[in-house]
Each structure stands twice: as C-alpha cells, then as structure tokens.
Write a protein that holds these residues in place. Structure first.
Motif, PDB file in Angstrom:
ATOM      1  N   ILE A   1       8.491 -20.810  19.722  1.00  0.00           N
ATOM      2  CA  ILE A   1       9.670 -19.955  19.806  1.00  0.00           C
ATOM      3  C   ILE A   1      10.168 -19.632  18.400  1.00  0.00           C
ATOM      4  O   ILE A   1      10.542 -18.505  18.096  1.00  0.00           O
ATOM      5  N   SER A   2      10.137 -20.633  17.506  1.00  0.00           N
ATOM      6  CA  SER A   2      10.707 -20.387  16.175  1.00  0.00           C
ATOM      7  C   SER A   2       9.912 -19.332  15.419  1.00  0.00           C
ATOM      8  O   SER A   2      10.474 -18.608  14.607  1.00  0.00           O
ATOM      9  N   VAL A   3       8.625 -19.211  15.678  1.00  0.00           N
ATOM     10  CA  VAL A   3       7.862 -18.169  14.986  1.00  0.00           C
ATOM     11  C   VAL A   3       7.974 -16.834  15.733  1.00  0.00           C
ATOM     12  O   VAL A   3       8.266 -15.798  15.135  1.00  0.00           O
ATOM     13  N   VAL A   4       7.782 -16.877  17.062  1.00  0.00           N
ATOM     14  CA  VAL A   4       7.784 -15.624  17.826  1.00  0.00           C
ATOM     15  C   VAL A   4       9.149 -14.934  17.753  1.00  0.00           C
ATOM     16  O   VAL A   4       9.242 -13.711  17.811  1.00  0.00           O
ATOM     17  N   SER A   5      10.226 -15.728  17.560  1.00  0.00           N
ATOM     18  CA  SER A   5      11.556 -15.114  17.514  1.00  0.00           C
ATOM     19  C   SER A   5      11.682 -14.111  16.371  1.00  0.00           C
ATOM     20  O   SER A   5      12.593 -13.295  16.371  1.00  0.00           O
ATOM     21  N   PHE A   6      10.760 -14.183  15.401  1.00  0.00           N
ATOM     22  CA  PHE A   6      10.813 -13.216  14.305  1.00  0.00           C
ATOM     23  C   PHE A   6      10.083 -11.914  14.640  1.00  0.00           C
ATOM     24  O   PHE A   6       9.975 -11.034  13.807  1.00  0.00           O
ATOM     25  N   PHE A   7       9.539 -11.834  15.861  1.00  0.00           N
ATOM     26  CA  PHE A   7       8.758 -10.645  16.196  1.00  0.00           C
ATOM     27  C   PHE A   7       9.345  -9.881  17.368  1.00  0.00           C
ATOM     28  O   PHE A   7       8.642  -9.167  18.053  1.00  0.00           O
ATOM     29  N   THR A   8      10.644 -10.067  17.626  1.00  0.00           N
ATOM     30  CA  THR A   8      11.218  -9.414  18.804  1.00  0.00           C
ATOM     31  C   THR A   8      12.446  -8.561  18.477  1.00  0.00           C
ATOM     32  O   THR A   8      13.066  -8.042  19.386  1.00  0.00           O
ATOM     33  N   TRP A   9      12.767  -8.417  17.186  1.00  0.00           N
ATOM     34  CA  TRP A   9      14.096  -7.908  16.858  1.00  0.00           C
ATOM     35  C   TRP A   9      14.380  -6.497  17.353  1.00  0.00           C
ATOM     36  O   TRP A   9      15.522  -6.171  17.659  1.00  0.00           O
ATOM     37  N   ALA A  10      13.347  -5.656  17.469  1.00  0.00           N
ATOM     38  CA  ALA A  10      13.633  -4.253  17.788  1.00  0.00           C
ATOM     39  C   ALA A  10      14.133  -4.058  19.215  1.00  0.00           C
ATOM     40  O   ALA A  10      14.582  -2.970  19.558  1.00  0.00           O
ATOM     41  N   HIS A  11      14.066  -5.111  20.068  1.00  0.00           N
ATOM     42  CA  HIS A  11      14.556  -4.910  21.429  1.00  0.00           C
ATOM     43  C   HIS A  11      16.071  -4.729  21.462  1.00  0.00           C
ATOM     44  O   HIS A  11      16.615  -4.384  22.503  1.00  0.00           O
ATOM     45  N   HIS A  12      16.736  -4.950  20.323  1.00  0.00           N
ATOM     46  CA  HIS A  12      18.174  -4.695  20.288  1.00  0.00           C
ATOM     47  C   HIS A  12      18.490  -3.219  20.088  1.00  0.00           C
ATOM     48  O   HIS A  12      19.638  -2.822  20.199  1.00  0.00           O
ATOM     49  N   PHE A  13      17.465  -2.437  19.730  1.00  0.00           N
ATOM     50  CA  PHE A  13      17.732  -1.007  19.547  1.00  0.00           C
ATOM     51  C   PHE A  13      16.559  -0.163  20.064  1.00  0.00           C
ATOM     52  O   PHE A  13      16.061   0.714  19.386  1.00  0.00           O
ATOM     53  N   PHE A  14      16.179  -0.471  21.302  1.00  0.00           N
ATOM     54  CA  PHE A  14      15.155   0.344  21.970  1.00  0.00           C
ATOM     55  C   PHE A  14      15.547   1.817  22.012  1.00  0.00           C
ATOM     56  O   PHE A  14      14.705   2.691  21.982  1.00  0.00           O
ATOM     57  N   THR A  15      16.863   2.056  22.106  1.00  0.00           N
ATOM     58  CA  THR A  15      17.325   3.432  22.296  1.00  0.00           C
ATOM     59  C   THR A  15      17.415   4.221  21.001  1.00  0.00           C
ATOM     60  O   THR A  15      17.850   5.359  20.996  1.00  0.00           O
ATOM     61  N   MET A  16      16.982   3.594  19.886  1.00  0.00           N
ATOM     62  CA  MET A  16      17.095   4.279  18.600  1.00  0.00           C
ATOM     63  C   MET A  16      16.238   5.539  18.568  1.00  0.00           C
ATOM     64  O   MET A  16      16.556   6.494  17.866  1.00  0.00           O
ATOM     65  N   GLY A  17      15.125   5.542  19.299  1.00  0.00           N
ATOM     66  CA  GLY A  17      14.233   6.694  19.265  1.00  0.00           C
ATOM     67  C   GLY A  17      12.998   6.442  18.440  1.00  0.00           C
ATOM     68  O   GLY A  17      12.381   7.360  17.918  1.00  0.00           O
ATOM     69  N   SER A  18      12.649   5.177  18.317  1.00  0.00           N
ATOM     70  CA  SER A  18      11.413   4.846  17.624  1.00  0.00           C
ATOM     71  C   SER A  18      10.234   5.253  18.510  1.00  0.00           C
ATOM     72  O   SER A  18      10.416   5.642  19.661  1.00  0.00           O
ATOM     73  N   SER A  19       9.026   5.129  17.973  1.00  0.00           N
ATOM     74  CA  SER A  19       7.872   5.582  18.749  1.00  0.00           C
ATOM     75  C   SER A  19       7.663   4.673  19.958  1.00  0.00           C
ATOM     76  O   SER A  19       8.120   3.538  19.987  1.00  0.00           O
ATOM     77  N   ALA A  20       6.926   5.183  20.944  1.00  0.00           N
ATOM     78  CA  ALA A  20       6.657   4.410  22.155  1.00  0.00           C
ATOM     79  C   ALA A  20       5.911   3.133  21.815  1.00  0.00           C
ATOM     80  O   ALA A  20       6.141   2.084  22.409  1.00  0.00           O
ATOM     81  N   ASN A  21       5.009   3.202  20.815  1.00  0.00           N
ATOM     82  CA  ASN A  21       4.247   2.007  20.445  1.00  0.00           C
ATOM     83  C   ASN A  21       5.170   0.890  19.993  1.00  0.00           C
ATOM     84  O   ASN A  21       4.973  -0.269  20.336  1.00  0.00           O
ATOM     85  N   VAL A  22       6.179   1.248  19.190  1.00  0.00           N
ATOM     86  CA  VAL A  22       7.131   0.243  18.709  1.00  0.00           C
ATOM     87  C   VAL A  22       7.818  -0.421  19.894  1.00  0.00           C
ATOM     88  O   VAL A  22       7.857  -1.644  20.003  1.00  0.00           O
ATOM     89  N   ASN A  23       8.339   0.399  20.807  1.00  0.00           N
ATOM     90  CA  ASN A  23       9.069  -0.169  21.938  1.00  0.00           C
ATOM     91  C   ASN A  23       8.172  -1.031  22.814  1.00  0.00           C
ATOM     92  O   ASN A  23       8.592  -2.075  23.306  1.00  0.00           O
ATOM     93  N   VAL A  24       6.930  -0.613  22.982  1.00  0.00           N
ATOM     94  CA  VAL A  24       6.010  -1.403  23.814  1.00  0.00           C
ATOM     95  C   VAL A  24       5.759  -2.750  23.157  1.00  0.00           C
ATOM     96  O   VAL A  24       5.838  -3.802  23.802  1.00  0.00           O
ATOM     97  N   PHE A  25       5.474  -2.732  21.871  1.00  0.00           N
ATOM     98  CA  PHE A  25       5.195  -3.990  21.171  1.00  0.00           C
ATOM     99  C   PHE A  25       6.361  -4.958  21.337  1.00  0.00           C
ATOM    100  O   PHE A  25       6.179  -6.130  21.688  1.00  0.00           O
ATOM    101  N   PHE A  26       7.566  -4.464  21.083  1.00  0.00           N
ATOM    102  CA  PHE A  26       8.710  -5.382  21.102  1.00  0.00           C
ATOM    103  C   PHE A  26       9.117  -5.758  22.528  1.00  0.00           C
ATOM    104  O   PHE A  26       9.658  -6.841  22.749  1.00  0.00           O
ATOM    105  N   ALA A  27       8.845  -4.890  23.493  1.00  0.00           N
ATOM    106  CA  ALA A  27       9.102  -5.274  24.883  1.00  0.00           C
ATOM    107  C   ALA A  27       8.193  -6.433  25.267  1.00  0.00           C
ATOM    108  O   ALA A  27       8.639  -7.425  25.854  1.00  0.00           O
TER     109      ALA A  27
END
Lengths: 660, 112, 201
Positions: free
Chosen positions: A323-349
């Motif tokens: 958890i302590s390592v993976v927690s550094f790879f999830t941050w973009a789920h706080h701004f899914f609605t920003m309008g980043s590319s679909a790939n970004v949202n899929v990765f972070f989802a």
C-alpha cells in the motif's frame, strides 16, 4: 496617528462578527487563566524543565495527544457550525464567506492538525517501547518536530482572530487561492502554518524510519517486529516521500502570492491544474499515511483481545508495504474530471482499484484472527469491531468513486463527502481511539472508565451513521459540497431538507460523544482503575513487560527477543517454570534536555508571522534566529549523559515495589 | 542495532577503506568526460532531437552513478543496505512525479 | 528476554553506532531533498514551454558562464572528497585546507550564479515575467540556496574541526557534509542537462 492605529487594528484583527468577539474574549480569558495557574502554583520551572525542553519520547507523545484532542475540539466545532447552517433551507446562521472559512479550517485542522499529531502521539508513546529501545533514534529532532508542529498549528489557528481565516478550501486550490481572488492574509496563514508543521512531520518520518530500522532490541528481526511498528514503518516511508512534494507545492503557491510568480495563475503561462496535480501527489499518500497506523493498531488489539497470534502476519506486512508504494500511483483519481486523456484516467482508475486488494486482505486477516479466539470485548476491541463494517462500506464506495466515468457523476458531490468521512472517521478516528484506549494505561498508569467509554462508543457510532448515510443520498440528489445554503424549493420539493436535518442531528450526537469522552477522561483521572501490573490487557508485545507509566529510560535492561509476541512467550516460559537468567544492570546512555527545539520553533513562528503579513522586518530576524539555533546546536557537544546503576535500581524498586 | 552486523561492517570498512586517492581521481576524470561529451554534442548540433535527449539523460544518469560509487561510496557501509533501498524507492517516486506530471499535464496541448 | 544485551554497555561502541545512525538519518534527509528537487523539475518540465510569447531558454541562457560554473562545482565535489581522505588520515591541516578550497569553489559558483541572475533581472526577465521564468528561477535558485547553506555549514565545521580535531563526532558531521556536497553536485548535473543543455539544443 490615532486614526492610523485604528485603521491598522480594523484590518489586523478580525472584526464585525459576534462569534469572533466571543472567541477573542475566551482566548484572552483562557490565556490569563493559564498564566495565573502557572504562576500561582509556581509551575513555570516545572513546565520548562519537564515539558518544554524535554527530549523524552513519552512526554512528547503526551503533548502531541493533548494538542490533537484540542484540535479535534476546534475542528469539531467547525463541523457543528456547518451542520447547523445546513440543517434547514435558507438558514442565516453563517454568512457565505464565513461558511467558506469554516469548511476550509475544518478540513485542514482535522487532517493536518488533528489526525497527524494524534498519529505522532501514538508513534511516540508506543514504538520505542514496542521495539525494546530506550528512545527514538534522534530525540533532539523529535522534540523539534513537536514544537514545529505546535507553532505551525498555532499560527494557523491565529488566523481566526487576526487577519482572517483562509477560505479557499482545505487544499487551497488556485486560482481561487491566488492573490487576485484571495487578497487577504488568510491563505498566507494556511501556507505558513502547514509549511512549518510540515517540516516537523518530515523530521518525524525520518526519525521513526531510522528508529525502526536500527533501534530494535537484539534478536528482533524485521519479520519478528510487532505489526504496529510495521505500520509506522510503512507510514514513515510515505511521509518521507510525500511531504517534500507538499513543501514545494505550497512554496510555489507562496511565490505566486508573494513575489508575483506565475506557476498557478491564470495569466502569463501559469497553470492552476499543475497545483492540483502536485498537491494530490502528496494528498493521496497522506490519507494512507494516517490510515495505515490505524491498521497497525487494529492488528495489535485484535490479537491481544482474541488471545491469538495475528492471522497471516506475513501477508499483513506485505500488504502494508505494498500500500505504501502503490499509494504513490493513484493521485489522479482526485481529478478525473480535469479532462486528461482517457489513458490517464484508465491507468489511475485501475491503480485505485488495485490498492483496495491489500486492504481487503487485511480485513480478512483480522476476521480470521478473531475466528475461534477467546474474545474479550473491552474498549479497544469495541472500537475495532465498530471499525470493520464502517471501513468496508467506506472502501466499497471508494471503489465506486474509482470508476472514472461514474466519477463524473459523484465528483464533488455529497457522495464524496460521505465516502471520505466514512474512511477517515471509521478508519482513522476509530483506529486512533482504539489505540488511545489500548495504550492509555501504559502511558498514564490507569485505565479509562469502561462504562462511560461504552456510552461514547455507541454515541459516536450511531451519530456517525445518522450523520453520513443521508449524505450518500444527498450526493445522488445533486447536492454538491461547499454549498453554504439551499433554497426551499430544492429543500422541500427535492427532499434535501429532511435528509440534511437528519445528518445534522447525527453530527450533534457525535459532538455529544466527544463530550462524554472528555468527561470519561476527567472522571478516570480521579477514579479510574489503576494499573499496577504494567500489563493490564494480558498483552503480547514488549511495551507490556515494563511498569506503567514506563520509567524515563524505558528498559532497565534491554530485552533480548526470540520471536513475535515476545512478552507473551516470556509469560508462557514463566508459567512453565522457566526462569529468566539473572540480569546485570549497566549504566544507561541518555540524551540531555535541550531548549533549542523550542527556541527554534518560536523563531519559525516569528518568521512565519512576518511572511504572512509581508513584514520583512519581522520575517528576516525570525529566519536569522532559526539559523542561529541550528548553529548553536551544531556547536553543542555536551548532548548526553549516563544514568548510573544505583539510580536505575532505586527507580525500578520504586516502580515495581521490589528490587530487580 | 544488531551488534553482529555492526562488528562485521567495521572490519569491512577498514579493509575497503573510505575510497582511495585513485578512486577519487578516477571519479573526477569520469565526471569531467561525462560533462564534456553532451556539451560537445549539443554545441555542435551533432544529433537529432530525440537522440540528443536520450544521450543527455544517459550521460546525466552515468554522472549520478559515478558520484554514488566513486565519491559517496554507496557500496560501503553496514548490511542490510537501507540507504540503497531508500534511494531506489526515492528515485522511483521522483521518476513518477516527473513522468506522471508530464503525462497528466499533457492534456493542455490536446484540449485548449 | 532471556538475558541482557551486555554488548551495548561499552560506551565507545554505543557511541560509534549512534554516529552511524545519524549518517543514515542524514542520508534519508538527502533523499527527501531529492524529492524536493524532483518536484521542482516536474514543474519545470511542465511549464518550460509556457513563456507567454516571451523569450525562451535558447534566447536567454548564456552557456559560457554556465559551463564554467559546472566545472567549478565538479571540481569542488572532487576537492571535498580529498578533504574526506585527509579526514580519514586524521590530518587536520590538510583537511581544513581542502575544505577551504571546496568552500572557495562553492563561493565562486554562487557568485557566478548570482551575477547571471542579476543580469537577467536587469534585462527585465524576472521570476514574475512568465511561468517558464518562474520555474527556472525557482529550480536553479533552490539549488543555489542549498549550496549557500552548505557553505555556512562548512565554515561552522572548519571551526569545530580546528578546535576539536578529528573525533567520532566531527567525522560523522564531515561525512554528512561530504554527502550533501556530492548530492548538490548531482543535482547540478541534472539542472545543467535538463535546463541548460536541453534548453539551448
């Protein structure tokens, strides 16, 4: 002249609201009362020698505990103010700008000045004792961490009566927090309050990481370490990697405001979304920083009160570190609605859903530990049992939020509010309460009253569900967060009002629960059951092998450990007639008290206050004071001493009522 | 603070020394060379853009390794090597912060 | 808990192991500092094209000064290493001499950097001009600030070493300073590569 002073005072002090005047008066009266009591009972010297200059991790832990409970009160009052305002449509209890300030300070205080110090309190009170160590790796730094935290928290809280509170949300998103839209000093208070206490948090992270890696009792291999210590290790790892990001992000925001830089502005190439991106790189690990130690507490409590070793020790360790390592790879789920590319949202989802797996593993481990255990339900266990269903529901709604397309519906609605309160109250607060009740006798030498504790537990739990379950529904009904009021059409026709009313009732039930806890503590100080054995719960780990409260050097003799649950094994050996080998006392190497951490933190406070108002005549001397304090420390060579054997013998005899 | 590993590492340190003049000199020469190569490449426009970026980053990373091995003596010290482990995780996070930011913030060039 | 860990009692050993603890602590601090620079690099990477139609890296940077700065800092990293060698030989005079050389090189580096900054500001390219320059000044300036703090620390340690000689405690402090100095050199290499070389290519 007089006019100038009056002008200055009217902007310097917050004016115009009876609530604030009330606060002014109560702050003044409290300060006078404290000064009076200290002088009357001649306690100044005691305060200075025993507390302000102390480097003892146990005393620092107690100070963290007191500060965090005070902050819980302040944050709680903020919450009740908000719930009162929202109870009915068109309430006029708070003005819009006042409401903004209240939700901002509520969030910031609860996470940074309540949850973090309560966590550090438990780190300090428990970890060295669990590891069989005399102190943390860097006691001086530890004291510095505390005073920096306290000065940061004071600076932040000062904004309530001086200059005006921050009101751009608990994460202070630009462009709203930029000078153009928040011209007051509130945001500066936010930046410097967090910045100063953040340095302290970072230092604590380093301190406990090194303590755990290097100060374990002989024979305690990493995989023989109690799970709470493992959770602190996991949390410390996240602190040292996440907090520098926060420091930089806030520094850049300050540069925007102070020297007119253009990192996050709307003009001249700045990009506000970069701030959002950076702050969540800290912000997401931060929620795991505070929740992982709670997992560690549950592991200790479940094991002790089921009288079994924890089920799946290795998988517990593995999942916490994962958890302590993976927690550094999830941050973009706080701004899914920003309008980043679909790939970004899929990765972070996907990464967000993945992090739910190790958490689920832990839940099952706790359940399997209880399975066929001889369970006794005391307060710590009660909080643990309250936690499990609450956190499971919170986690499940978290996975719902992780679905990026669906998040467009939930984003910034009350559904989100209900979700994160469920994991933060159900996980963090319940967890730290479990830890507080569990280790309280070790720290203070008496138990907290069971009966009052049960009252507060049930009030907290019932209040929680009554308060937050309606908010899930409100989220689906379209109520967004940070809304300061709503009309009677949405209130009655769409049905927001009844649900909000129920929610408010729940909030006040939790407020009542807190009052019961305060009563419980003050009652138990007078009449609580004293702990004379040092092992009130029939514990399993090393902290229960020494008297309560522990002597200042913790262990008269550093224990040698052979496996997990070291104290339990020793007790089994004793039962089977295996006597411990006689021990020989040796002089103990201890750090000396120092005033430098306190002085340095006061200098930081002065510097921070100067920067808040842009008064360089104040900020620069403050920073110079910080530099001088650091150099003074560097030139100090007389930093430690030895406790002689006869003093240890006397102390042990007094504590255990017999000679060792 | 296990005494066994500590005792072991002290003898280790003595036998390895804290770097010799030779290792410092070698490190210095390497770092100079690794600075001159990219400089020459950039100043004379010798490679196309992608090639240049890759070479530059490669040289910088090699410089990092030179400093770590020849100057900071990362191979020495007690076991287990917590310093190396924390460094590796730290670099992983740095890579994530920089790479992740560039990736996420590239929406600017596609949306507008 | 069968018997006491008597090995710890020997005061010398206990003290020495505590010094090694502090080196590990400082190493972890350096890693947190790497994160600080990593975040600043992330900002620069995202914002370096945001010049708001102002002049970019190619037009602004003068490579001659930067190249000299780079070699100065590389050399100072080497001389700080020589100071460490002298320390392990317990040669106080040599140690202080190399520290002075290192500090002078560091001061020269700072002097050149400040000159470069002042020149840019005088030409009207300030931290407030656009996002690119904000991130440039912050990244490079933070490195410069670190070097300056390192200089103060170095002077403080020179005084301590001249007073107390090479002891366990001063050895630990100088070891930490050495690590810090090499670390700043590494950061500069990345600044040089990412900001300057990639900027002008």
């Amino acid at each position: 002249m007089w006019e100038n002073i009056k002008d200055f005072a009217s902007t310097f002090f917050v004016t115009g609201d009876p609530l604030i005047y009330g606060a002014d008066v109560s702050i003044g009266l409290t300060s006078i009362a404290i000064l009076f009591v200290l002088t009357y009972f001649k306690k100044w010297k005691w305060l200075w020698r025993e507390w302000i200059t102390t480097v003892d991790h146990k005393k620092i832990g107690i100070m963290y505990l007191i500060a965090s409970l005070l902050m819980l009160f302040r944050g709680g009052v903020d919450a009740l103010l908000m719930r009162t305002q929202l109870a009915l449509p068109n309430m006029k209890f708070l003005q819009a700008d006042h409401y903004n300030a209240v939700f901002t300070t509520h969030g910031t205080i609860m996470i940074l000045f309540m949850a973090m110090p309560l966590m550090f309190a438990l780190f300090n009170l428990v970890v060295p004792l669990q590891l069989g160590a005399r102190d943390v790796a860097f006691p001086f730094l530890n004291s510095m961490s505390f005073w920096l935290f306290l000065m940061g928290a004071m600076l932040f809280n000062l904004s309530f009566v001086i200059g005006g509170s921050p009101d751009a949300g608990w994460l202070s998103y630009p462009p709203l927090s930029e000078l153009a839209y928040s011209p007051g000093v509130g945001e500066n208070f936010y930046i410097w309050g967090i910045q100063i206490s953040g340095i302290g948090s970072l230092a604590t992270g380093i301190n406990f990481l090194v303590t755990i890696l290097k100060m374990r009792a002989p024979g305690m291999k990493m995989m023989k370490m109690p799970l709470f210590s493992w959770s602190v290790l996991s949390s410390s790892v996240m602190i040292i990697f996440a907090f520098p990001i926060l420091t930089v992000t806030l520094a850049l925001l300050f540069l925007d405001r102070f020297v007119g830089a253009h990192f996050f502005t709307m003009d001249l190439g700045g990009n506000p979304m970069m701030y959002v991106n950076l702050i969540w790189m800290w912000g997401h690990p931060e929620v795991y920083i505070v929740v992982i130690p709670a997992f560690g507490i549950f592991s200790e409590v479940v094991s002790t009160f089921s009288k079994k070793s924890i089920f799946g020790y290795k998988s517990m360790v593995f999942s916490m570190m994962l958890i302590s390592v993976v927690s550094f790879f999830t941050w973009a789920h706080h701004f899914f609605t920003m309008g980043s590319s679909a790939n970004v949202n899929v990765f972070f989802a996907i990464s967000t859903m993945v992090i739910g797996i190790p958490t689920g593993v832990k839940i099952f481990n706790w359940l399997f530990t209880m399975f066929r255990g001889r369970i006794t339900i005391k307060q710590p266990m009660l909080w643990t049992l309250g936690f499990i269903p609450c956190f499971v529901v919170g986690g499940a709604t978290g996975v719902m939020l992780a679905v990026a397309p669906a998040d467009y519906q939930y984003h910034n609605s009350y559904f989100l509010i209900a979700h994160f309160h469920q994991v933060l109250i159900g996980g963090v607060v319940f967890g730290y309460f479990a830890g507080m009740y569990y280790w309280w006798p070790k720290v203070f030498g008496f138990k907290l009253d069971e009966k009052l504790g049960k009252w507060s537990f049930w009030l907290w739990n019932i209040g929680f569900y009554v308060c937050f379950m309606p908010q899930y529904a409100l989220g689906f009904m379209g109520m967004t967060r940070r809304l300061y009021t709503y009309g009677s059409d949405t209130g009655w026709d769409l049905g927001w009002a009844p649900l909000n009313m129920i929610s408010t009732v729940g909030a006040f039930v939790m407020g009542l629960a807190f009052i019961v806890q305060v009563w419980q503590i003050s009652y138990s100080i007078r009449k609580g059951e004293r702990d004379l054995t040092g092992d009130p719960w029939n514990g399993r780990t090393l902290e229960w092998s020494i008297p309560s409260p522990a002597p200042f050097y913790n262990f008269a003799v550093v224990p040698e450990v052979e496996g997990t649950d070291a104290w339990w094994k020793t007790k089994e050996d004793l039962k089977n007639g295996i006597k411990p080998a006689p021990v020989k006392l040796e002089p103990i190497h201890m750090p000396k008290n120092s005033a430098i951490p306190f002085i340095m933190s006061v200098c930081w406070f002065i510097a921070g206050f100067g920067f808040v108002f842009g008064w360089m005549w104040m900020a620069i001397p403050g920073l110079v004071g910080v530099a001088i304090s650091l150099l003074a420390r560097s030139f100090t060579y007389d930093t430690d001493y030895y406790v002689q054997v006869d003093e240890i013998e006397r102390t042990e005899a007094a504590l255990r009522g017999r000679t060792v | 603070m296990s005494q066994h590993t500590h005792g072991h590492s002290t003898t280790d340190e003595v036998s390895q020394g804290h770097g010799s003049l030779k290792s410092y000199l070698l490190g210095f020469i390497f770092s100079i060379v690794l600075t001159i190569i990219p400089l020459v490449i950039v100043m004379n426009d010798m490679l196309n853009k992608t090639q240049t970026v890759v070479t530059l980053m490669l040289m910088a990373v090699m410089q990092l390794l030179v400093q770590l091995f020849f100057f900071m003596h990362i191979r020495e010290g007690e076991k287990p090597r917590w310093n190396v482990m924390t460094l590796i995780v730290g670099l992983l996070i740095v890579f994530t912060v920089v790479g992740g930011s560039i990736w996420i913030m590239s929406f600017n060039s596609t949306v507008q | 808990m069968a018997h006491a860990a008597t090995t710890h009692s020997h005061s010398h050993e206990a003290h020495e192991s505590h010094e090694s603890l502090k080196v590990l602590g400082f190493w972890i601090f350096i890693i947190t500092d790497i994160l600080i620079f990593g975040t600043l690099f992330a900002c620069y990477a995202v914002l370096h094209t945001h010049t708001n139609n102002g002049p970019g890296a190619k037009e602004l940077f003068e490579m001659k000064g930067v190249i000299i700065e780079t070699f100065i800092l590389l050399t100072s990293s080497f001389t700080s290493g020589l100071a460490m060698l002298a320390m392990h030989k317990k040669n106080v005079k040599q140690l202080i001499a190399w520290l002075i050389v290192t500090a002078l090189l560091g001061a020269a580096f700072i002097g050149m950097e400040v000159t470069e900054f002042v020149k840019m500001v005088n030409e009207g390219h300030t931290i407030a001009s656009n996002a690119f320059l904000s991130s440039f000044f912050t990244l490079v300036g933070t490195h410069g600030l670190h070097v300056s703090i390192g200089l103060v620390w170095m002077i403080a340690l020179m005084i301590q070493v001249s007073r107390r000689g090479v002891t366990e405690v001063t050895t630990r402090k100088l070891t930490n300073l050495g690590l810090y100095w090499h670390f700043l050199d590494v950061i500069w290499i990345f600044v040089f590569t990412v900001v300057y070389l990639m900027g002008v290519m």
